[in-house]
Design an enzyme around this catalytic site. Structure first.
Site, short mmCIF file in Angstrom:
data_model
loop_
_atom_site.label_atom_id
_atom_site.label_comp_id
_atom_site.label_asym_id
_atom_site.label_seq_id
_atom_site.Cartn_x
_atom_site.Cartn_y
_atom_site.Cartn_z
N SER A 43 1.46 -1.48 -0.57
CA SER A 43 -0.24 -0.02 -0.17
C SER A 43 1.15 1.37 0.53
O SER A 43 0.49 2.54 -0.83
CB SER A 43 -1.28 0.09 1.39
OG SER A 43 -0.45 -0.46 1.79
N HIS B 218 -3.23 -3.36 -5.68
CA HIS B 218 -3.39 -2.36 -4.11
C HIS B 218 -4.94 -2.48 -4.15
O HIS B 218 -5.63 -1.89 -4.33
CB HIS B 218 -2.71 -1.17 -4.69
CG HIS B 218 -2.87 -1.11 -3.44
ND1 HIS B 218 -3.77 0.58 -2.57
CD2 HIS B 218 -3.11 -1.45 -1.70
CE1 HIS B 218 -3.96 0.77 -1.44
NE2 HIS B 218 -3.39 -0.60 -0.31
N GLU C 132 -6.43 -0.87 -7.53
CA GLU C 132 -5.20 0.20 -8.43
C GLU C 132 -4.31 -0.87 -8.89
O GLU C 132 -3.46 -1.86 -8.19
CB GLU C 132 -4.82 0.95 -6.95
CG GLU C 132 -5.12 1.82 -6.70
CD GLU C 132 -5.13 2.77 -5.14
OE1 GLU C 132 -5.06 3.93 -4.66
OE2 GLU C 132 -4.24 1.93 -4.68
N ASN D 217 -4.13 6.15 -1.46
CA ASN D 217 -4.06 6.11 0.23
C ASN D 217 -3.20 7.76 -0.24
O ASN D 217 -3.00 7.88 1.57
CB ASN D 217 -2.87 5.08 0.40
CG ASN D 217 -3.17 3.96 0.87
OD1 ASN D 217 -4.35 4.28 1.39
ND2 ASN D 217 -2.62 3.28 1.10
N1 CAA Z 1 -13.77 -10.47 4.30
C1 CAA Z 1 -14.96 -10.88 3.45
N2 CAA Z 1 -16.12 -10.98 4.03
C2 CAA Z 1 -16.58 -10.15 5.39
C3 CAA Z 1 -15.71 -9.19 6.15
C4 CAA Z 1 -14.35 -9.38 5.60
N3 CAA Z 1 -13.64 -8.97 5.92
N4 CAA Z 1 -16.66 -8.75 6.47
C5 CAA Z 1 -17.58 -8.45 6.07
N5 CAA Z 1 -17.50 -9.22 5.85
C6 CAA Z 1 -18.66 -9.79 5.56
C7 CAA Z 1 -19.86 -10.36 6.27
O1 CAA Z 1 -20.33 -11.83 5.37
C8 CAA Z 1 -20.90 -9.37 5.95
O2 CAA Z 1 -22.55 -9.68 6.50
P1 CAA Z 1 -22.85 -10.12 8.49
O3 CAA Z 1 -22.54 -9.06 9.30
O4 CAA Z 1 -24.32 -10.31 7.89
O5 CAA Z 1 -21.90 -11.82 8.39
C9 CAA Z 1 -20.76 -8.47 5.12
O6 CAA Z 1 -19.60 -8.96 4.38
C10 CAA Z 1 -21.13 -7.07 4.91
O7 CAA Z 1 -20.65 -6.82 6.45
P2 CAA Z 1 -21.23 -5.64 6.89
O8 CAA Z 1 -22.49 -5.09 7.05
O9 CAA Z 1 -19.69 -5.16 7.90
O10 CAA Z 1 -21.48 -4.96 5.11
P3 CAA Z 1 -21.35 -2.95 5.49
O11 CAA Z 1 -22.97 -2.50 4.10
O12 CAA Z 1 -21.29 -1.97 6.69
O13 CAA Z 1 -20.26 -2.46 4.57
C11 CAA Z 1 -18.04 -1.88 4.99
C12 CAA Z 1 -18.48 -2.59 5.59
C13 CAA Z 1 -17.84 -1.99 2.99
C14 CAA Z 1 -16.66 -2.47 5.45
C15 CAA Z 1 -17.93 0.16 4.50
O14 CAA Z 1 -18.46 -0.02 5.59
C16 CAA Z 1 -16.85 0.59 4.27
O15 CAA Z 1 -17.43 0.82 2.62
N6 CAA Z 1 -15.93 0.84 4.96
C17 CAA Z 1 -15.09 1.84 4.37
C18 CAA Z 1 -13.79 1.01 3.72
C19 CAA Z 1 -12.88 2.00 3.70
O16 CAA Z 1 -12.67 2.85 3.54
N7 CAA Z 1 -11.65 0.99 3.38
C20 CAA Z 1 -10.51 0.99 2.72
C21 CAA Z 1 -9.40 1.26 3.82
S1 CAA Z 1 -8.23 1.56 3.51
C22 CAA Z 1 -7.17 0.49 2.70
O17 CAA Z 1 -7.61 -0.22 2.64
C23 CAA Z 1 -6.09 1.20 1.80
C24 CAA Z 1 -4.54 0.37 2.81
O18 CAA Z 1 -4.11 0.24 2.33
C25 CAA Z 1 -4.18 0.67 3.78
#
Ligand code: CAA
Length: 283
Positions: A120, A141, A153, A191
């Site tokens: 990342s 990414h 990405e 990022n």
């Molecule tokens: N892997 C696989 N499946 C998953 C999971 C995971 N890690 N986490 C959840 N799920 C599944 C689950 O089965 C879940 O259903 P249940 O709870 O019924 O079992 C289903 O997905 C839906 O999960 P949520 O109800 O938690 O989904 P949501 O609609 O609330 O959305 C989210 C969750 C997509 C995380 C949303 O909150 C979101 O978009 N958040 C922002 C996340 C973000 O910005 N990420 C980027 C981070 S930065 C990065 O990653 C860059 C880096 O290099 C560090």
């Protein structure tokens, strides 16, 4: 080069397991490598769990779920990547271990194989330079949680050739992601924007004397974020965020990239977010 028949994923932590899940769901035979068999089994259980939830919610047939899990082969040996057309690396976010791994993969994989890193904040070009095939190295990414976040990405390093770059792009589409193309610059696209933004958010905690709960309520309700910044840093991992901030600060020397002392202190105290059970919130 034809369509990728078999893909390898190195490192089955949260990101690697998520990437492997996407591959097997898309019908691609996948070899997943962890350092111990126990860690590999843990990742398979995690994938199985999330796919079972899909079955329970009527999003996937039981037979499709079982076939997907069956497409994942676990190994502890890098040699098992010999027949893979694409290998995606998702190991520890440190340059030297990644360079050593890519040198090994370069030795093991066929000359046509594309080798991708999920880094990342490190330089894809520096990782590619550890191989004799820098033209076949790309960044792929993914975002956390990989199965849910649509973006990948596709990162072109200094010497990446067109064909492997487009192969990686096409593979991103094939596993259901929305790929974007970019060059190998610090933080790539998202990022580069998100890390200083989250750092600003954490600084505001102290400046405005707002609680993490209220800050999250603010960004969710005032800026339409799907989750607040404190919850997001907890999800990403405070150690991962601090490490990425340090890497970007080292390269850009922009003060906003530097990790806020509050986050560094939390990291040092073992408050790593969701994975440790405690960060800004308790889990
Ligand atoms: N892997 C696989 N499946 C998953 C999971 C995971 N890690 N986490 C959840 N799920 C599944 C689950 O089965 C879940 O259903 P249940 O709870 O019924 O079992 C289903 O997905 C839906 O999960 P949520 O109800 O938690 O989904 P949501 O609609 O609330 O959305 C989210 C969750 C997509 C995380 C949303 O909150 C979101 O978009 N958040 C922002 C996340 C973000 O910005 N990420 C980027 C981070 S930065 C990065 O990653 C860059 C880096 O290099 C560090």
């Amino acid at each position: 080069m034809g369509e990728i028949q078999k893909v390898g994923v190195v490192g089955l932590g949260a990101m690697g397991a998520g990437i492997a899940q996407l591959c097997v769901e898309a019908g691609v035979d996948t070899v997943g490598r962890e350092v111990t068999a126990e860690l590999g089994e843990k990742a398979r259980d995690r994938i199985g769990h999330f796919l079972t939830r899909k079955v329970e919610k009527g999003q996937l047939d039981q037979s499709a779920r079982d076939e997907a899990v069956g497409r994942l082969t676990l190994t502890t040996e890098l040699e098992d990547f010999a027949g893979c057309g694409l290998v995606i690396e998702a190991i520890v976010e440190e340059l030297e271990p990644k360079r050593e791994l890519f040198a090994e993969l370069d030795r093991i994989c066929g000359p046509e194989a594309v080798l991708a890193t999920n880094t990342s904040a490190l330089s894809v070009t520096e990782i590619a330079a550890a191989t004799t095939r820098p033209e076949r190295i790309v960044g792929m990414h993914f975002f956390n949680p990989a199965p849910l976040m649509p973006l990948v990405e596709i990162v072109r390093a200094e010497l990446t050739a067109d064909e492997p770059f487009e192969t990686a792009y096409a593979f991103g589409e094939r596993i259901g992601k929305t790929p974007i193309r970019c060059h190998d610059t610090p933080g790539f696209v998202v990022n580069r924007v998100l890390i200083p933004l989250l750092n600003d958010c954490i600084r505001v905690l102290d400046e405005a004397r707002v609680t993490p709960e209220d800050l999250d309520t603010g960004l969710k309700n005032g800026a339409g974020w799907p989750m607040g910044p404190c919850a997001l840093v907890d999800l990403v991992g405070i150690d991962v965020h601090v490490h990425a901030s340090e890497a970007l600060y080292e390269k850009t020397r922009e003060p906003r990239m530097a990790p806020p002392p509050r986050l560094v202190a939390m990291r040092n105290a073992g408050l790593l977010g969701r994975k440790s059970g405690r960060g800004f919130y308790s889990y």
